[in-house]
Design a protein around this motif. Structure first.
Motif, PDB file in Angstrom:
ATOM      1  N   VAL A  34       0.613  -1.620   0.198  1.00 35.31           N
ATOM      2  CA  VAL A  34      -0.319  -0.118  -0.674  1.00 35.31           C
ATOM      3  C   VAL A  34       0.966   1.322   0.160  1.00 35.31           C
ATOM      4  CG1 VAL A  34      -1.514   1.433   1.772  1.00 35.31           C
ATOM      5  CG2 VAL A  34      -1.930  -1.115   1.094  1.00 35.31           C
ATOM      6  N   ASP A  35       2.159   1.259   0.564  1.00 40.94           N
ATOM      7  CA  ASP A  35       2.267   1.866   0.995  1.00 40.94           C
ATOM      8  C   ASP A  35       3.670   2.852  -0.705  1.00 40.94           C
ATOM      9  OD1 ASP A  35       3.851   4.494   2.427  1.00 40.94           O
ATOM     10  OD2 ASP A  35       5.943   3.321   2.256  1.00 40.94           O
ATOM     11  N   ARG A  36       4.189   1.788  -1.201  1.00 40.02           N
ATOM     12  CA  ARG A  36       4.292   1.566  -2.771  1.00 40.02           C
ATOM     13  C   ARG A  36       3.727   2.060  -3.749  1.00 40.02           C
ATOM     14  NH1 ARG A  36       7.162  -3.765  -2.523  1.00 40.02           N
ATOM     15  NH2 ARG A  36       9.159  -3.471  -1.399  1.00 40.02           N
ATOM     16  N   ALA A  37       2.828   2.253  -3.613  1.00 38.51           N
ATOM     17  CA  ALA A  37       1.532   2.103  -4.333  1.00 38.51           C
ATOM     18  C   ALA A  37       0.835   4.177  -4.037  1.00 38.51           C
ATOM     19  CB  ALA A  37      -0.083   1.617  -4.430  1.00 38.51           C
ATOM     20  N   GLN A  38       0.574   4.461  -2.954  1.00 41.60           N
ATOM     21  CA  GLN A  38       0.428   5.542  -2.231  1.00 41.60           C
ATOM     22  C   GLN A  38       1.915   6.601  -2.905  1.00 41.60           C
ATOM     23  OE1 GLN A  38      -0.005   5.403   1.385  1.00 41.60           O
ATOM     24  NE2 GLN A  38      -2.400   5.154   1.102  1.00 41.60           N
ATOM     25  N   ALA A  39       2.994   5.993  -2.814  1.00 42.74           N
ATOM     26  CA  ALA A  39       4.358   6.582  -3.527  1.00 42.74           C
ATOM     27  C   ALA A  39       3.602   6.713  -4.720  1.00 42.74           C
ATOM     28  CB  ALA A  39       5.596   6.225  -2.843  1.00 42.74           C
ATOM     29  N   GLU A  40       3.786   5.592  -5.536  1.00 43.99           N
ATOM     30  CA  GLU A  40       3.722   5.986  -6.923  1.00 43.99           C
ATOM     31  C   GLU A  40       2.845   6.667  -7.564  1.00 43.99           C
ATOM     32  OE1 GLU A  40       4.234   4.833 -10.804  1.00 43.99           O
ATOM     33  OE2 GLU A  40       5.612   4.599  -9.759  1.00 43.99           O
ATOM     34  N   ARG A  42       1.292   9.383  -5.996  1.00 49.21           N
ATOM     35  CA  ARG A  42       1.815  10.714  -5.373  1.00 49.21           C
ATOM     36  C   ARG A  42       3.252  11.030  -6.868  1.00 49.21           C
ATOM     37  NH1 ARG A  42       2.145   8.895  -0.798  1.00 49.21           N
ATOM     38  NH2 ARG A  42       4.408   8.546  -0.220  1.00 49.21           N
ATOM     39  N   ARG A  43       3.458   9.998  -7.425  1.00 50.92           N
ATOM     40  CA  ARG A  43       4.520  10.631  -8.183  1.00 50.92           C
ATOM     41  C   ARG A  43       4.371  11.156  -9.667  1.00 50.92           C
ATOM     42  NH1 ARG A  43       6.614   8.520 -12.618  1.00 50.92           N
ATOM     43  NH2 ARG A  43       5.423   6.620 -12.240  1.00 50.92           N
ATOM     44  N   LEU A  44       2.459   9.880  -9.621  1.00 48.49           N
ATOM     45  CA  LEU A  44       2.147  10.353 -11.166  1.00 48.49           C
ATOM     46  C   LEU A  44       0.761  11.344 -11.083  1.00 48.49           C
ATOM     47  CD1 LEU A  44       0.618   6.182 -11.678  1.00 48.49           C
ATOM     48  CD2 LEU A  44       2.417   7.603 -12.894  1.00 48.49           C
ATOM     49  N   GLU A  45       0.862  11.960  -9.513  1.00 50.18           N
ATOM     50  CA  GLU A  45       0.067  13.264  -9.792  1.00 50.18           C
ATOM     51  C   GLU A  45       1.257  14.307  -9.714  1.00 50.18           C
ATOM     52  OE1 GLU A  45      -3.469  15.744  -8.944  1.00 50.18           O
ATOM     53  OE2 GLU A  45      -3.228  13.296  -9.165  1.00 50.18           O
ATOM     54  N   ALA A  46       2.059  14.558  -9.324  1.00 51.22           N
ATOM     55  CA  ALA A  46       2.865  15.713  -9.555  1.00 51.22           C
ATOM     56  C   ALA A  46       3.812  15.153 -10.749  1.00 51.22           C
ATOM     57  CB  ALA A  46       4.519  15.451  -8.789  1.00 51.22           C
ATOM     58  N   ASP A  47       3.672  14.159 -12.072  1.00 55.00           N
ATOM     59  CA  ASP A  47       3.651  14.595 -13.086  1.00 55.00           C
ATOM     60  C   ASP A  47       2.638  14.752 -14.032  1.00 55.00           C
ATOM     61  OD1 ASP A  47       6.778  12.876 -12.922  1.00 55.00           O
ATOM     62  OD2 ASP A  47       5.902  11.044 -13.500  1.00 55.00           O
ATOM     63  N   TYR A  48       1.704  14.615 -13.930  1.00 57.40           N
ATOM     64  CA  TYR A  48      -0.009  15.248 -13.776  1.00 57.40           C
ATOM     65  C   TYR A  48       0.315  16.551 -14.327  1.00 57.40           C
ATOM     66  CZ  TYR A  48      -5.165  15.972 -15.083  1.00 57.40           C
ATOM     67  OH  TYR A  48      -6.044  16.141 -15.420  1.00 57.40           O
ATOM     68  N   GLN A  49       0.444  17.180 -12.892  1.00 56.91           N
ATOM     69  CA  GLN A  49       0.643  18.460 -13.125  1.00 56.91           C
ATOM     70  C   GLN A  49       1.489  19.074 -13.577  1.00 56.91           C
ATOM     71  OE1 GLN A  49      -1.677  20.503 -10.925  1.00 56.91           O
ATOM     72  NE2 GLN A  49      -2.668  18.412  -9.661  1.00 56.91           N
ATOM     73  N   LYS A  50       2.837  18.580 -13.759  1.00 54.59           N
ATOM     74  CA  LYS A  50       4.068  19.308 -14.755  1.00 54.59           C
ATOM     75  C   LYS A  50       3.391  19.586 -15.573  1.00 54.59           C
ATOM     76  CE  LYS A  50       9.249  18.681 -15.740  1.00 54.59           C
ATOM     77  NZ  LYS A  50       8.496  17.645 -17.370  1.00 54.59           N
TER      78      LYS A  50
END
Length: 106
Positions: A34-40, A42-50
């Motif tokens: 679950v922790d890995r999925a949440q980190a992924e 967050r990373r995808l959300e940051a990429d989307y915002q960029k």
């Protein structure tokens, strides 16, 4: 009889202990997943915002005009390069400086 009961109780305690250890291990494994999925996420959300910011930067009027000028070789319009297909008809009618309204009968 008491020996069998003791043996049965010891066996029950061992099975229970093994089940508890396995359950704790599975719980830690799932928590890590679950922790890995949440980190992924967050990373995808940051990429989307960029990507949204990049898209917005690419869509500015200045950027569109620059691309039109450089890549498409477009230039601003001027009377010298503007073609008016009705120009001969206007000059022949003797009316100068006035453009007939759209939809008007000729």
């Amino acid at each position: 009889m008491i020996g069998r009961l003791n043996l049965l109780l010891i066996l029950a305690v061992l099975v229970s202990g093994i089940y508890m250890v396995r359950s704790a291990y599975e719980s830690r494994r799932l928590f890590t997943e679950v922790d890995r999925a949440q980190a992924e996420g967050r990373r995808l959300e940051a990429d989307y915002q960029k990507l949204l910011a990049d898209r917005q930067a690419q869509a500015t009027n200045l950027r569109v005009e620059q691309v039109a000028r450089e890549r498409l070789k477009m230039r601003p319009i001027s009377p010298a390069i503007t073609f008016n297909p009705d120009a001969p008809a206007i000059e022949a009618s003797g009316v100068r400086g006035r453009v007939p309204a759209q939809g008007a009968a000729r």
